[in-house]
Motif scaffolding. Structure first.
Motif, PDB file in Angstrom:
ATOM      1  N   TYR A  42      41.179  32.296  37.490  1.00 23.05           N
ATOM      2  CA  TYR A  42      41.450  33.045  38.715  1.00 23.05           C
ATOM      3  C   TYR A  42      42.373  34.234  38.472  1.00 23.05           C
ATOM      4  CZ  TYR A  42      39.584  28.906  41.029  1.00 23.05           C
ATOM      5  OH  TYR A  42      38.763  27.875  41.431  1.00 23.05           O
ATOM      6  N   LYS A  43      42.235  35.237  39.315  1.00 22.75           N
ATOM      7  CA  LYS A  43      43.216  36.306  39.373  1.00 22.75           C
ATOM      8  C   LYS A  43      44.461  35.765  40.087  1.00 22.75           C
ATOM      9  CE  LYS A  43      39.634  39.874  39.834  1.00 22.75           C
ATOM     10  NZ  LYS A  43      39.083  40.935  40.704  1.00 22.75           N
TER      11      LYS A  43
ATOM     12  N   ASP B  10      46.105  37.206  42.371  1.00 32.07           N
ATOM     13  CA  ASP B  10      46.235  37.807  43.696  1.00 32.07           C
ATOM     14  C   ASP B  10      46.309  36.736  44.792  1.00 32.07           C
ATOM     15  OD1 ASP B  10      44.916  39.368  41.706  1.00 32.07           O
ATOM     16  OD2 ASP B  10      44.487  40.891  43.196  1.00 32.07           O
ATOM     17  N   PRO B  11      47.196  36.904  45.761  1.00 33.35           N
ATOM     18  CA  PRO B  11      47.299  35.928  46.853  1.00 33.35           C
ATOM     19  C   PRO B  11      46.079  35.968  47.763  1.00 33.35           C
ATOM     20  CG  PRO B  11      48.705  37.818  47.291  1.00 33.35           C
ATOM     21  CD  PRO B  11      48.195  37.990  45.895  1.00 33.35           C
TER      22      PRO B  11
ATOM     23  N   PRO C 129      45.713  30.470  42.724  1.00 35.76           N
ATOM     24  CA  PRO C 129      46.829  30.777  43.621  1.00 35.76           C
ATOM     25  C   PRO C 129      46.918  29.855  44.833  1.00 35.76           C
ATOM     26  CG  PRO C 129      45.072  32.366  43.928  1.00 35.76           C
ATOM     27  CD  PRO C 129      44.676  31.524  42.751  1.00 35.76           C
TER      28      PRO C 129
ATOM     29  N   TRP D 100      40.640  34.234  43.950  1.00 33.93           N
ATOM     30  CA  TRP D 100      39.697  35.297  43.593  1.00 33.93           C
ATOM     31  C   TRP D 100      39.262  35.091  42.154  1.00 33.93           C
ATOM     32  CZ3 TRP D 100      38.436  37.459  47.954  1.00 33.93           C
ATOM     33  CH2 TRP D 100      39.377  37.576  48.973  1.00 33.93           C
TER      34      TRP D 100
ATOM     35  N   ASN E  25      38.308  35.397  38.337  1.00 34.05           N
ATOM     36  CA  ASN E  25      38.540  36.312  37.227  1.00 34.05           C
ATOM     37  C   ASN E  25      37.220  36.445  36.474  1.00 34.05           C
ATOM     38  OD1 ASN E  25      39.212  37.648  34.892  1.00 34.05           O
ATOM     39  ND2 ASN E  25      40.850  36.256  34.271  1.00 34.05           N
TER      40      ASN E  25
END
Length: 226
Positions: free
Chosen positions: A16-17, A19-20, A125, A198, A200
């Motif tokens: 995952y990224k 980012d929240p 996240p 999100w 990756n």
């Protein structure tokens, strides 16, 4: 997104990224998942959505206990070791994932690191802990069926909105940690959790899609014309 697109395209995301994910988006996804069917409309499910510092505490607690050799403590019966064709399918997806990640069979360190990623919720996240009303246990395992339906709805709704998920039983194997950090009420049973975020796209394992059995192998039609 059309339902068929979501069902055919969805796959488990294990990278995952950072980012929240906005709370409003999560509320929308959970509301849609809540349209799932349940026995007699009982809707026995609850969702505990963790991010940030609380999720980091769960990751740390899970990892420390597993590395220390603390036996898994789940609140539902453990599936134990699979056998026969079920074991074969388990091995097959592991081979696909290890090949994608370049993890050799003899590389014990990398294999251990991959296992520990599960206890870290794959560094996503967000983690959604799915629980059900303890009172439903008097009716056998029907609540388990209901939670399967709502969890499938959850991952499809997330995929429809560009988010990835993986249903992650490793994340709640040390359920006392999860219960304490998330302050889950005593009248609820922890079933599983869903790592969410999100995707990756550069993470190799995210391209892996598990094989599916054909209809001819899984289904019998009775009373239909030949």
């Amino acid at each position: 997104m059309e339902l068929e697109q979501a069902m055919m395209g969805r796959r488990s995301i294990r990278g995952y990224k950072p980012d929240p994910v906005p709370r409003e988006l999560l509320e929308d996804i959970i509301a849609l998942a809540g349209r799932a069917p349940s026995s007699m409309n009982t809707q026995p499910w609850h969702f505990h959505v963790l991010t940030g510092e609380p999720l980091e505490r769960v990751r740390q607690g899970n990892s420390e206990r597993m590395l220390a050799g603390v036996p898994p403590q789940r609140e539902i019966p453990d599936h134990g070791a699979y056998e026969g064709v079920h074991r074969e399918r388990q091995v097959e997806i592991a081979k696909q994932l290890f090949a994608a990640m370049g993890i050799a069979r003899e590389d014990k360190e990398m294999r251990q690191d991959w296992v520990m990623r599960g206890f870290r919720q794959f560094d996503a996240p967000v983690s959604i802990v799915v629980t059900f009303d303890k009172s439903a246990q008097m009716h056998g395992t029907i609540a388990h069926f209901d939670l399967g339906a709502v969890t499938h709805g959850l991952v499809l709704a997330a995929w429809d909105r560009g988010l990835g998920t993986v249903i992650n039983g490793q994340g709640i194997m040390q359920s006392p940690v999860v219960r304490e950090v998330a302050q889950i009420p005593d009248d609820q049973v922890i079933m599983t959790c869903v790592a969410l975020g999100w995707p990756n796209e550069d993470f190799p394992a995210n391209a892996v899609k598990s094989l599916r059995r054909p209809v001819a192998e899984t289904t019998r039609f009775i009373g239909f014309p030949e």
